[in-house]
Design an enzyme around this catalytic site. Structure first.
Site, PDB file in Angstrom:
ATOM      1  N   THR A  86       0.868  -1.186   0.000  1.00  0.00           N
ATOM      2  CA  THR A  86       0.000   0.000   0.000  1.00  0.00           C
ATOM      3  C   THR A  86       0.905   1.237   0.000  1.00  0.00           C
ATOM      4  OG1 THR A  86      -0.156  -0.227   2.417  1.00  0.00           O
ATOM      5  CG2 THR A  86      -2.026  -1.013   1.121  1.00  0.00           C
ATOM      6  N   PHE A 257      12.635   3.711  20.872  1.00  0.00           N
ATOM      7  CA  PHE A 257      12.386   4.745  19.859  1.00  0.00           C
ATOM      8  C   PHE A 257      12.790   6.133  20.334  1.00  0.00           C
ATOM      9  CE2 PHE A 257      10.500   2.885  16.105  1.00  0.00           C
ATOM     10  CZ  PHE A 257      10.445   1.561  16.541  1.00  0.00           C
ATOM     11  N   HIS A 259      16.139   7.018  19.951  1.00  0.00           N
ATOM     12  CA  HIS A 259      17.501   7.092  19.430  1.00  0.00           C
ATOM     13  C   HIS A 259      17.568   8.198  18.391  1.00  0.00           C
ATOM     14  CE1 HIS A 259      18.375   3.440  21.563  1.00  0.00           C
ATOM     15  NE2 HIS A 259      17.317   2.883  21.022  1.00  0.00           N
ATOM     16  N   GLY A 265      12.918   6.469   8.270  1.00  0.00           N
ATOM     17  CA  GLY A 265      12.664   6.136   6.861  1.00  0.00           C
ATOM     18  C   GLY A 265      12.004   4.778   6.815  1.00  0.00           C
ATOM     19  N   CYS A 268       7.415   1.938   5.883  1.00  0.00           N
ATOM     20  CA  CYS A 268       6.153   2.128   6.622  1.00  0.00           C
ATOM     21  C   CYS A 268       5.945   3.528   7.190  1.00  0.00           C
ATOM     22  CB  CYS A 268       6.052   1.096   7.739  1.00  0.00           C
ATOM     23  SG  CYS A 268       5.865  -0.577   7.110  1.00  0.00           S
ATOM     24  N   ARG A 336      13.519   1.138   0.758  1.00  0.00           N
ATOM     25  CA  ARG A 336      12.407   2.059   0.510  1.00  0.00           C
ATOM     26  C   ARG A 336      12.446   3.223   1.502  1.00  0.00           C
ATOM     27  NH1 ARG A 336       7.572  -2.299   0.121  1.00  0.00           N
ATOM     28  NH2 ARG A 336       8.868  -3.306   1.684  1.00  0.00           N
TER      29      ARG A 336
END
Ligand SMILES: NC(=O)c1ccc[n+]([C@@H]2O[C@H](COP(=O)([O-])OP(=O)(O)OC[C@H]3O[C@@H](n4cnc5c(N)ncnc54)[C@H](O)[C@@H]3O)[C@@H](O)[C@H]2O)c1
Length: 445
Positions: A86, A257, A259, A265, A268, A336
């Site tokens: 998606t 989370f 850091h 990036g 998601c 990605r």
């Protein structure tokens, strides 16, 4: 039980392999025939630790199969999981649902061919905006009016790099379903997780869809928050590592989370934040925090390139920059939306020559950053370079021989965008060290 999983990407493949490990008979379906051919030969199309072994064991046991032919895979299946991509839709940032809707049409056509009387739960595992489950139900109802089915939402929270462990021992399983029959099928599929007391949240379809986006947006916000605090630390002479520790030890905040780095990036967070912002705009709800997170994070990548250029004395023209790590995080080959894409494109545009190494991402990176000089290992990358940039915190970059690093670099300059080294050890090795959220006075300490 028997299930079909549509889409053999990071989520479909890992989910399929893990469900087969639970003892479920799984057929994974993909329209990419080359990918299916590789999977049938036992080759994994993605880098994910432990996946080869898990897939091989379950294929060998006859519980896991791969095909490009949807109809037989769906025949008699208790559930069909849609796990297709998606991505962000070009232009408006909304989730591109064309793959999900195409898969729903194909499922509807396949159900029409299967024997009458069966019952199937069609589950969206892809991350999809609120309302998509209903849309999938209406597609199925239109394409195969005789089918007996329910739609459920079962968002996936696995992280690339630790996907199997995350699937096998998740913090929770979220299931959105309207009928008790669908809930019963889902409960039975996840029974092994129920036995290890995994929290199971049963809710309605819309809420399950939103939980996934809210989770990703919250985590992205946490990262962006500590990144901005890191910038402040640099201005005022504080150490973001200690700030993160100091706030993270507060149970209400949590250590994960926090850091500081070059910006989030991956496949998601960026697209999901953008899609959530679109959903909020369409619903005329204010989601300004997430909007700002998206903007701040985008701007950060350009600022990271500027930081490297500034560290190199204001220009990288005719300079060689050694880069370690290209993927958006360690233990994946996924490129990605990796921060490296924008940061390195900017350095190249400013005249820099980039020598790069990544333990798993080079094949993907070559397609997206064809002008880089790709090297075989970390030390070859540094030979004669004017600066070393640490961009992804792969374990093998955490214990470099700093004396050797100093000997290979033409200029003894290390820019660490992941804070994987201590300023003092870099100083002891005679390296000029620039990191995130730690002021130069710390480097001299
Ligand atoms: N990658 C992650 O870490 C992660 C984590 C949680 C959730 N998600 C979500 O899961 C979904 C899938 O993500 P991914 O990274 O696995 O995607 P991906 O791009 O790696 O894989 C998608 C696969 O679906 C296949 N496909 C597309 N249309 C198809 C069709 N009609 N029939 C059969 N196969 C089809 C493609 O060929 C491809 O192999 C996305 O919505 C994503 O946001 C991803």
């Amino acid at each position: 039980m028997r299930i079909a999983v549509i889409g053999t990407g990071y989520v479909g493949l890992v989910s399929g392999a893990c469900f087969s490990e639970f003892g479920v008979s799984v057929t994974c379906v993909d329209t990419d025939c080359a990918k299916i051919a590789r999977l049938q030969r036992g080759e994994m199309p993605i880098y994910e630790p432990g996946l080869d072994e898990l897939a091989a064991a379950n294929t060998g046991a006859g519980r896991l199969a791969f095909t490009d032919d949807l109809a037989p895979a769906i025949e008699g299946a208790d559930a069909v999981f849609i796990a297709v991509g998606t991505p962000s839709r070009r232009g408006d940032g909304h989730a591109d649902l064309s793959y999900v809707f195409a898969a729903a049409e194909e499922v509807g056509r396949a159900l029409a061919k299967t024997r009458a009387g069966g019952y199937t739960v069609v589950v969206t595992k892809s991350t999809v905006p609120v309302g998509t489950g209903r849309e999938v139900a209406s597609i199925l109802g239109r394409v195969c009016p005789s089918a007996r089915f329910d739609v459920a939402s079962n968002p996936e929270f696995l992280r690339e790099g630790s996907a199997i462990e995350d699937f096998m021992r998740p913090d929770r399983v979220v299931i959105g379903a309207d009928s008790e029959r669908a809930r019963a099928v889902m409960r039975q599929l996840y029974w092994p997780l129920y036995l290890i007391e995994t929290p199971m949240l049963f809710t309605d379809i819309e809420t399950a869809e939103l939980i996934k986006y809210a989770a990703n947006a919250f985590l992205a916000t946490k990262i962006t928050f500590i990144n901005e605090i890191a910038d402040l630390c640099e201005r005022v002479g504080a150490d973001v590592q200690d700030v993160a520790k100091g706030i993270g030890l507060d149970g209400r905040i949590g250590r994960k989370f926090l850091h500081a780095g070059p910006g989030f990036g991956g496949s998601c967070f960026p697209k999901d934040c953008r899609a959530l912002v679109r959903t909020a705009r369409e619903a005329e709800a204010n989601l300004s925090i997430v909007e700002r997170v998206v903007q701040v994070n985008e701007a950060r990548k350009a600022r990271m390139a500027d930081k490297i250029i500034a560290a190199c004395g204001g220009t990288v023209a005719s300079k060689t920059i050694a880069v370690l790590g290209l993927t958006f995080k360690p233990n994946t080959d996924d490129m990605r939306d990796a921060p490296s894409l924008e940061i390195l494109a900017r350095l190249a545009a400013a005249g820099g020559t980039i020598r790069a190494f990544d333990p798993a991402g080079i094949a993907e990176a070559r397609k997206l950053l064809p002008d880089l000089v790709y090297c075989r290992d970390a030390y070859e990358t540094m030979e004669g370079a004017d600066a070393l940039v640490l961009l992804t915190e792969w374990n093998e970059f955490r214990a470099l021989d700093l004396t050797r690093v100093g000997g290979l670099l033409a200029e003894k300059l290390v820019i660490d965008l992941r804070n994987i080294y201590e300023p003092a050890e870099m100083a002891a090795a005679g390296l000029c060290y620039i990191s995130i959220g730690r002021s130069p006075k710390l480097a001299r300490a």
